[in-house]
Design an enzyme around this catalytic site. Structure first.
Site, PDB file in Angstrom:
ATOM      1  N   LYS A  13      20.832  44.791 -11.893  1.00 50.68           N
ATOM      2  CA  LYS A  13      19.616  44.527 -12.657  1.00 50.68           C
ATOM      3  C   LYS A  13      18.333  44.673 -11.824  1.00 50.68           C
ATOM      4  O   LYS A  13      17.418  45.395 -12.220  1.00 50.68           O
ATOM      5  CB  LYS A  13      19.764  43.091 -13.138  1.00 50.68           C
ATOM      6  CG  LYS A  13      18.870  42.602 -14.160  1.00 50.68           C
ATOM      7  CD  LYS A  13      19.419  41.295 -14.740  1.00 50.68           C
ATOM      8  CE  LYS A  13      19.994  40.334 -13.730  1.00 50.68           C
ATOM      9  NZ  LYS A  13      19.175  39.189 -13.411  1.00 50.68           N
ATOM     10  N   ARG A  88      15.491  32.463 -19.660  1.00 50.77           N
ATOM     11  CA  ARG A  88      16.888  32.100 -19.410  1.00 50.77           C
ATOM     12  C   ARG A  88      17.341  30.974 -20.327  1.00 50.77           C
ATOM     13  O   ARG A  88      18.494  30.569 -20.273  1.00 50.77           O
ATOM     14  CB  ARG A  88      17.076  31.697 -17.941  1.00 50.77           C
ATOM     15  CG  ARG A  88      17.117  32.922 -17.053  1.00 50.77           C
ATOM     16  CD  ARG A  88      17.244  32.597 -15.592  1.00 50.77           C
ATOM     17  NE  ARG A  88      18.546  32.136 -15.219  1.00 50.77           N
ATOM     18  CZ  ARG A  88      18.945  32.091 -13.954  1.00 50.77           C
ATOM     19  NH1 ARG A  88      18.137  32.501 -12.987  1.00 50.77           N
ATOM     20  NH2 ARG A  88      20.141  31.641 -13.657  1.00 50.77           N
ATOM     21  N   ARG A 122      30.172  42.355  -0.591  1.00 53.09           N
ATOM     22  CA  ARG A 122      28.794  42.361  -0.083  1.00 53.09           C
ATOM     23  C   ARG A 122      28.705  41.562   1.222  1.00 53.09           C
ATOM     24  O   ARG A 122      29.306  40.498   1.357  1.00 53.09           O
ATOM     25  CB  ARG A 122      27.887  41.723  -1.146  1.00 53.09           C
ATOM     26  CG  ARG A 122      26.439  41.662  -0.765  1.00 53.09           C
ATOM     27  CD  ARG A 122      25.569  41.506  -1.972  1.00 53.09           C
ATOM     28  NE  ARG A 122      25.530  40.132  -2.471  1.00 53.09           N
ATOM     29  CZ  ARG A 122      24.693  39.726  -3.421  1.00 53.09           C
ATOM     30  NH1 ARG A 122      23.860  40.584  -3.983  1.00 53.09           N
ATOM     31  NH2 ARG A 122      24.703  38.484  -3.828  1.00 53.09           N
ATOM     32  N   ARG A 155      28.089  35.648   1.809  1.00 52.76           N
ATOM     33  CA  ARG A 155      27.475  34.458   1.216  1.00 52.76           C
ATOM     34  C   ARG A 155      28.552  33.639   0.516  1.00 52.76           C
ATOM     35  O   ARG A 155      29.444  34.200  -0.115  1.00 52.76           O
ATOM     36  CB  ARG A 155      26.448  34.886   0.160  1.00 52.76           C
ATOM     37  CG  ARG A 155      25.091  35.176   0.729  1.00 52.76           C
ATOM     38  CD  ARG A 155      24.168  35.796  -0.286  1.00 52.76           C
ATOM     39  NE  ARG A 155      24.210  35.159  -1.611  1.00 52.76           N
ATOM     40  CZ  ARG A 155      23.387  35.476  -2.613  1.00 52.76           C
ATOM     41  NH1 ARG A 155      22.473  36.409  -2.449  1.00 52.76           N
ATOM     42  NH2 ARG A 155      23.472  34.875  -3.780  1.00 52.76           N
ATOM     43  N   ARG A 166      29.955  32.055 -11.499  1.00 50.06           N
ATOM     44  CA  ARG A 166      28.590  32.536 -11.772  1.00 50.06           C
ATOM     45  C   ARG A 166      28.586  33.431 -13.017  1.00 50.06           C
ATOM     46  O   ARG A 166      27.645  33.402 -13.803  1.00 50.06           O
ATOM     47  CB  ARG A 166      28.042  33.305 -10.563  1.00 50.06           C
ATOM     48  CG  ARG A 166      27.698  32.377  -9.393  1.00 50.06           C
ATOM     49  CD  ARG A 166      27.467  33.154  -8.114  1.00 50.06           C
ATOM     50  NE  ARG A 166      26.295  33.997  -8.146  1.00 50.06           N
ATOM     51  CZ  ARG A 166      26.086  35.024  -7.306  1.00 50.06           C
ATOM     52  NH1 ARG A 166      26.981  35.325  -6.397  1.00 50.06           N
ATOM     53  NH2 ARG A 166      24.992  35.732  -7.394  1.00 50.06           N
TER      54      ARG A 166
HETATM   55  P1  AMP Z   1      17.671  34.307  -9.377  1.00 46.18           P
HETATM   56  O1  AMP Z   1      17.042  35.025  -8.233  1.00 46.18           O
HETATM   57  O2  AMP Z   1      17.364  34.912 -10.718  1.00 46.18           O
HETATM   58  O3  AMP Z   1      19.134  34.031  -9.157  1.00 46.18           O
HETATM   59  O4  AMP Z   1      16.963  32.854  -9.421  1.00 46.18           O
HETATM   60  C1  AMP Z   1      17.009  31.984  -8.328  1.00 46.18           C
HETATM   61  C2  AMP Z   1      16.751  30.548  -8.786  1.00 46.18           C
HETATM   62  O5  AMP Z   1      15.442  30.436  -9.359  1.00 46.18           O
HETATM   63  C3  AMP Z   1      17.683  30.058  -9.893  1.00 46.18           C
HETATM   64  O6  AMP Z   1      18.899  29.575  -9.376  1.00 46.18           O
HETATM   65  C4  AMP Z   1      16.853  28.946 -10.521  1.00 46.18           C
HETATM   66  O7  AMP Z   1      16.822  27.792  -9.688  1.00 46.18           O
HETATM   67  C5  AMP Z   1      15.466  29.554 -10.488  1.00 46.18           C
HETATM   68  N1  AMP Z   1      15.165  30.339 -11.690  1.00 46.18           N
HETATM   69  C6  AMP Z   1      15.038  31.701 -11.778  1.00 46.18           C
HETATM   70  N2  AMP Z   1      14.709  32.077 -13.019  1.00 46.18           N
HETATM   71  C7  AMP Z   1      14.619  30.931 -13.752  1.00 46.18           C
HETATM   72  C8  AMP Z   1      14.320  30.638 -15.119  1.00 46.18           C
HETATM   73  N3  AMP Z   1      14.021  31.606 -15.995  1.00 46.18           N
HETATM   74  N4  AMP Z   1      14.344  29.339 -15.506  1.00 46.18           N
HETATM   75  C9  AMP Z   1      14.636  28.351 -14.649  1.00 46.18           C
HETATM   76  N5  AMP Z   1      14.918  28.551 -13.353  1.00 46.18           N
HETATM   77  C10 AMP Z   1      14.914  29.828 -12.896  1.00 46.18           C
END
Ligand code: AMP
Length: 222
Positions: A13, A88, A122, A155, A166
């Site tokens: 993505k 989300r 990875r 990781r 996940r």
């Molecule tokens: P990501 O890089 O998309 O995995 O996001 C990393 C972290 O940011 C997530 O685990 C959440 O803690 C927070 N986060 C990202 N997008 C959102 C969202 N739309 N709503 C709430 N928390 C978010």
């Protein structure tokens, strides 16, 4: 062109979204990146969300909505945007409707085994964060970063059992959002993963070409 891109972890993505930027002339807005930058900056907001971000829990809707409303009001979003990681939750989707219209949702469908294979191969550099892949992008010397000589490691959340969890969390999160957009009449373009002739992944540029083609009116696979 106001796009939302959905896809499980490991679907590519972020890679596709960043390559769509020069093609569509709109910014790639990754909520995860914005929130991580906020934490790094040490701001009051950053301090209040750091425990959520570091534990992988969702930051409260009202906080994320405020951050995104501010970002989407910036000049570079006037011609559109590619949203990655937002919305989300349904509450975030409702809020977003009050801020901007959405033209398309791109939904990347990738089989669980492909994700597990990709993420569990990875490797990340402990020192500089560079990303490698044991199969598709191996380092020149086993376990050592080509760029800085740092140690490469896997990781914890890329281990197969954690990757499966996940994926489960992602599916629970994405299903109601996709249903919401379909019901609301937003064009949801579904892409279904297909391996290349050798059984590997097709190149990101090919996928991006296919996304552009689909946006122009035909549906496709990647
Ligand atoms: P990501 O890089 O998309 O995995 O996001 C990393 C972290 O940011 C997530 O685990 C959440 O803690 C927070 N986060 C990202 N997008 C959102 C969202 N739309 N709503 C709430 N928390 C978010």
């Amino acid at each position: 062109m106001r796009l939302v891109i959905f896809g499980p972890p490991g679907s590519g993505k972020g890679t596709y979204a960043s390559r769509l930027v020069p093609r569509l002339g709109v910014p790639h807005i990754s909520t995860g990146d914005i929130l991580r930058d906020e934490v790094k900056s040490g701001s009051e907001l950053g301090k209040s969300i750091s425990s959520y971000v570091s534990s992988g829990k969702l930051v409260p809707d009202e906080v994320v909505n405020r951050v995104m409303e501010k970002r989407l009001s910036q000049e570079d979003c006037r011609r559109g945007f590619i949203l990655d990681g937002y919305p989300r939750t349904l509450q975030q989707a409702y809020f977003l409707e009050g801020v901007s219209k959405i033209d398309f949702v791109i939904n990347l469908n990738v089989p669980d085994e492909v994700i597990v294979r990709r993420l569990s191969s990875r490797l990340v550099c402990r020192k500089c964060g560079a990303i490698y892949n044991k199969i598709t992008l191996p380092p020149k010397v086993d376990g050592v970063c080509d760029k800085c000589g740092g140690e490469l490691y896997q990781r914890d959340d890329d281990k197969p059992e954690v990757v499966r969890e996940r994926i489960r969390v992602y599916k629970n999160e994405a299903a109601p959002l996709l249903e919401h957009y379909r019901k609301a009449g937003v064009t949801v373009i579904d892409f279904f993963y297909e391996p290349d002739e050798a059984g590997g992944d097709v190149s990101p540029d090919t996928v991006v070409d296919r996304i552009i083609k689909a946006l122009k009116g035909s549906s496709c696979c990647f």
